[in-house]
Motif scaffolding. Sequence first.
Motif, PDB file in Angstrom:
ATOM      1  N   ASP A   1       0.145 -12.902  -0.462  1.00  0.00           N
ATOM      2  CA  ASP A   1       0.214 -12.512  -1.863  1.00  0.00           C
ATOM      3  C   ASP A   1      -1.366 -11.860  -1.854  1.00  0.00           C
ATOM      4  O   ASP A   1      -0.855 -11.514  -3.038  1.00  0.00           O
ATOM      5  N   ARG A   2      -1.939 -11.485  -1.011  1.00  0.00           N
ATOM      6  CA  ARG A   2      -3.391 -11.321  -1.465  1.00  0.00           C
ATOM      7  C   ARG A   2      -3.291  -9.395  -0.915  1.00  0.00           C
ATOM      8  O   ARG A   2      -3.066  -8.686   0.231  1.00  0.00           O
ATOM      9  N   VAL A   3      -4.502  -9.220  -1.523  1.00  0.00           N
ATOM     10  CA  VAL A   3      -4.614  -7.503  -1.314  1.00  0.00           C
ATOM     11  C   VAL A   3      -5.567  -7.082  -1.377  1.00  0.00           C
ATOM     12  O   VAL A   3      -6.378  -7.166  -2.126  1.00  0.00           O
ATOM     13  N   PRO A   4      -5.595  -6.577  -0.392  1.00  0.00           N
ATOM     14  CA  PRO A   4      -7.307  -6.723  -0.175  1.00  0.00           C
ATOM     15  C   PRO A   4      -7.472  -5.151  -0.436  1.00  0.00           C
ATOM     16  O   PRO A   4      -6.785  -4.130  -1.011  1.00  0.00           O
ATOM     17  N   PRO A   5      -8.863  -4.896  -0.314  1.00  0.00           N
ATOM     18  CA  PRO A   5      -9.332  -3.592  -0.989  1.00  0.00           C
ATOM     19  C   PRO A   5      -8.292  -1.873  -0.348  1.00  0.00           C
ATOM     20  O   PRO A   5      -8.491  -1.324  -0.421  1.00  0.00           O
ATOM     21  N   SER A   6      -8.634  -2.866   0.627  1.00  0.00           N
ATOM     22  CA  SER A   6      -8.435  -0.833   1.526  1.00  0.00           C
ATOM     23  C   SER A   6      -7.791  -1.610   3.251  1.00  0.00           C
ATOM     24  O   SER A   6      -8.165  -3.190   3.391  1.00  0.00           O
ATOM     25  N   VAL A   7      -7.087  -0.910   3.776  1.00  0.00           N
ATOM     26  CA  VAL A   7      -6.577  -1.152   5.300  1.00  0.00           C
ATOM     27  C   VAL A   7      -7.989  -1.568   5.979  1.00  0.00           C
ATOM     28  O   VAL A   7      -8.266  -1.886   7.207  1.00  0.00           O
ATOM     29  N   THR A   8      -8.440  -0.374   5.796  1.00  0.00           N
ATOM     30  CA  THR A   8      -9.930  -0.464   6.309  1.00  0.00           C
ATOM     31  C   THR A   8     -11.373  -1.037   5.579  1.00  0.00           C
ATOM     32  O   THR A   8     -11.226  -0.823   5.395  1.00  0.00           O
TER      33      THR A   8
ATOM     34  N   ARG B   1      -2.301 -12.210   8.193  1.00  0.00           N
ATOM     35  CA  ARG B   1      -0.697 -13.102   7.735  1.00  0.00           C
ATOM     36  C   ARG B   1      -1.377 -13.295   6.105  1.00  0.00           C
ATOM     37  O   ARG B   1       0.149 -13.857   6.180  1.00  0.00           O
ATOM     38  N   GLU B   2      -2.707 -13.037   5.660  1.00  0.00           N
ATOM     39  CA  GLU B   2      -2.070 -13.202   4.370  1.00  0.00           C
ATOM     40  C   GLU B   2      -2.115 -12.503   2.947  1.00  0.00           C
ATOM     41  O   GLU B   2      -2.184 -12.274   2.289  1.00  0.00           O
ATOM     42  N   VAL B   3      -2.086 -11.442   3.794  1.00  0.00           N
ATOM     43  CA  VAL B   3      -1.742 -10.032   3.132  1.00  0.00           C
ATOM     44  C   VAL B   3      -0.121 -10.003   2.904  1.00  0.00           C
ATOM     45  O   VAL B   3       0.200  -9.859   3.276  1.00  0.00           O
ATOM     46  N   ASP B   4      -0.539  -9.477   1.140  1.00  0.00           N
ATOM     47  CA  ASP B   4       0.965  -9.379   0.343  1.00  0.00           C
ATOM     48  C   ASP B   4       1.482  -7.512   1.777  1.00  0.00           C
ATOM     49  O   ASP B   4       1.067  -6.618   2.016  1.00  0.00           O
ATOM     50  N   ARG B   5       2.911  -7.866   2.197  1.00  0.00           N
ATOM     51  CA  ARG B   5       3.728  -7.072   3.011  1.00  0.00           C
ATOM     52  C   ARG B   5       4.457  -5.543   2.489  1.00  0.00           C
ATOM     53  O   ARG B   5       3.984  -4.803   3.047  1.00  0.00           O
ATOM     54  N   VAL B   6       4.363  -6.016   1.290  1.00  0.00           N
ATOM     55  CA  VAL B   6       4.565  -4.492   0.843  1.00  0.00           C
ATOM     56  C   VAL B   6       3.752  -3.899   0.139  1.00  0.00           C
ATOM     57  O   VAL B   6       3.807  -2.386   0.700  1.00  0.00           O
ATOM     58  N   TRP B   7       2.607  -4.457  -0.313  1.00  0.00           N
ATOM     59  CA  TRP B   7       1.505  -3.465  -0.108  1.00  0.00           C
ATOM     60  C   TRP B   7       0.990  -2.583   1.326  1.00  0.00           C
ATOM     61  O   TRP B   7       0.548  -2.486   1.492  1.00  0.00           O
ATOM     62  N   TRP B   8       1.440  -3.773   1.907  1.00  0.00           N
ATOM     63  CA  TRP B   8       0.596  -3.525   3.572  1.00  0.00           C
ATOM     64  C   TRP B   8       2.067  -2.327   4.274  1.00  0.00           C
ATOM     65  O   TRP B   8       1.130  -1.835   4.298  1.00  0.00           O
ATOM     66  N   SER B   9       2.767  -2.872   4.106  1.00  0.00           N
ATOM     67  CA  SER B   9       3.897  -1.803   4.428  1.00  0.00           C
ATOM     68  C   SER B   9       3.647  -0.339   3.449  1.00  0.00           C
ATOM     69  O   SER B   9       4.325   0.644   4.732  1.00  0.00           O
ATOM     70  N   ALA B  10       3.303  -0.427   2.888  1.00  0.00           N
ATOM     71  CA  ALA B  10       3.052   0.763   2.071  1.00  0.00           C
ATOM     72  C   ALA B  10       2.135   1.880   2.443  1.00  0.00           C
ATOM     73  O   ALA B  10       2.082   2.918   1.860  1.00  0.00           O
TER      74      ALA B  10
END
Length: 570
Positions: A323-330, A397-406
């Motif tokens: 459920d974590r949302v990082p500031p950016s993918v990179t 493994r801790e990143v929100d999948r919906v956020w990541w997939s977008a």
Amino acid sequence: MRDLVSRYRGRMSSLAVVAFLGGLLEALFLVIVTGIAMALVGDESTIGPYLGQTVSTGVALTVAAVVLVARLAFNLVGVAISARLTADVTRDQRQVLSRAYLQASWAVQQAEPSGRLQELLTSFVTRVTNAVQTLTNAVTALLSLVAFLGTGLFLDPLSTGAVLVAMAVVGAVLKPVRLRIRARAAASARANLDFADSVSELGSLGLEMQTYGVQHRFTRTIDDLSREAAATQQRVQFLAGTLAPVYMVMAYAAVLAGVGVLSLVGFGDMAVIGAVMLLMLRSLSYGQQLAAASGTLTAAAPFLKGVRDTAQRYAAAPAGGGDRVPPSVTPLVATEVEFAYTADRPALSAASFRIDTGEVLGVIGPSGAGKSTLAQLVLGVREPTSGSLTASGVDLREVDRVWWSARVAFVAQEALLFTGTVAENIRFFREGIDDAALRRAATAANVLADIEALPRGFDAHLGERGSQLSGGQRQRLSIARALAGSPQLLVLDEPTSALDGQSEALIRATLRGLRGSVSIIIIAHRMSTLDICDRIMVIEHGTMTSIDTPAALRENSEFYRNALSVAGIS
């Protein structure tokens, strides 16, 4: 079956009540009709006594007609409940299976044989639905039988009790047959799955079959599988079909024995004995339905178990994510990443690298070196066996999948389109992608001119799996699909391996235009595809042996130099 219908308790209870009341009405009708017949034979104007009361034959006829209409009404209500129940079971079972599969991890989905889900959602669910239909018929027969036997016990406890004992004996005698049916049905279920898997696999090799002229061998293989599946099905159907006639013969024998006993001991009230015999004979038909239903349900048991176990297996391995949302993918950072499909065979080991915003990273290596495994790890569809992958310091493994997939997109080696329009294929079921985004993505992918040349542009229907487009057009449409969501990271796995020179040049131009704005990972065998890369990673035998600029790799990577030489690049 109990687990399956537990969620429909209310409907099953309603069906039981309707069946029991309908059975009582039918039993009452038979008793009245028997009394009327006996009265007419004896030239009497009344029937009875029943519960100490006698009624005229005219009143009895009227009551019988009313009871008959009420029985029909109860029958229709029972049919409606049964139809609604089976329809709901079909829908719900397909939803359970499809949702469990679609929400399972990529590792589970990839491990499934081709065609397995289709077989489960069609023939297996159909067998489950048929089993539920059989169960509703069995409930109706059972409660009607109870009503008949209850009426018989009221009229003549001794005779009816003897029939009950006889039916119990018959059921015990037939138990080994039911066990045999269950074993045969399990073999039939396995044969059906093997047939579906093999047909799906062979069906995907149509071009190779035609090229090598082995149609007769394909035909023979499918014929052998068909014969095996048909033979197991025949054995199951034969055993299941024997239950009802064997039951009926044994039950009639029991009735015949009862009649013989009555003739020896004598019995005075012919109206009562006539009613009891009629009730018992009618009960036998319900008993026969129960015997047939028992065989059908026993044969369906492996299919019920297969659907349940498969859904549980899918649900036990859901796709990962937190459920974590990082500031950016990179920056995307890999630290000593390892992955193994089996404990004794690592596919990738000791991979450490960093990808920054806007960087283009190429990945090369021999076939089977672990390049596609690396792509799946970066996409987050697989998790490292050891080590870590982080996006802006947050473990994937801790990143929100919906956020990541977008924010991450993928272009496979084989561009897979589905039956639909150009716009539908680019949107790919994602909401929020408007027409302007479609045009921007098509422009960036160098496929806009091809789309506008179609009769209806973005609304053109592409046929089954995009069959109306060339390989290069399908691949560029696949890139447009990836770009439509404005990704921060784009992963391409062999995007030009099967394309002609012109199509490859267009895709290279697309990637060059994205450089600096999107982080890109390009897995490729064609060295010409990698001329825009800032750095190139070399993977050999599951190990990252080098990662550096193209110029530096010319000096320190033998594999890279040999690859350039093979490609004819000086």
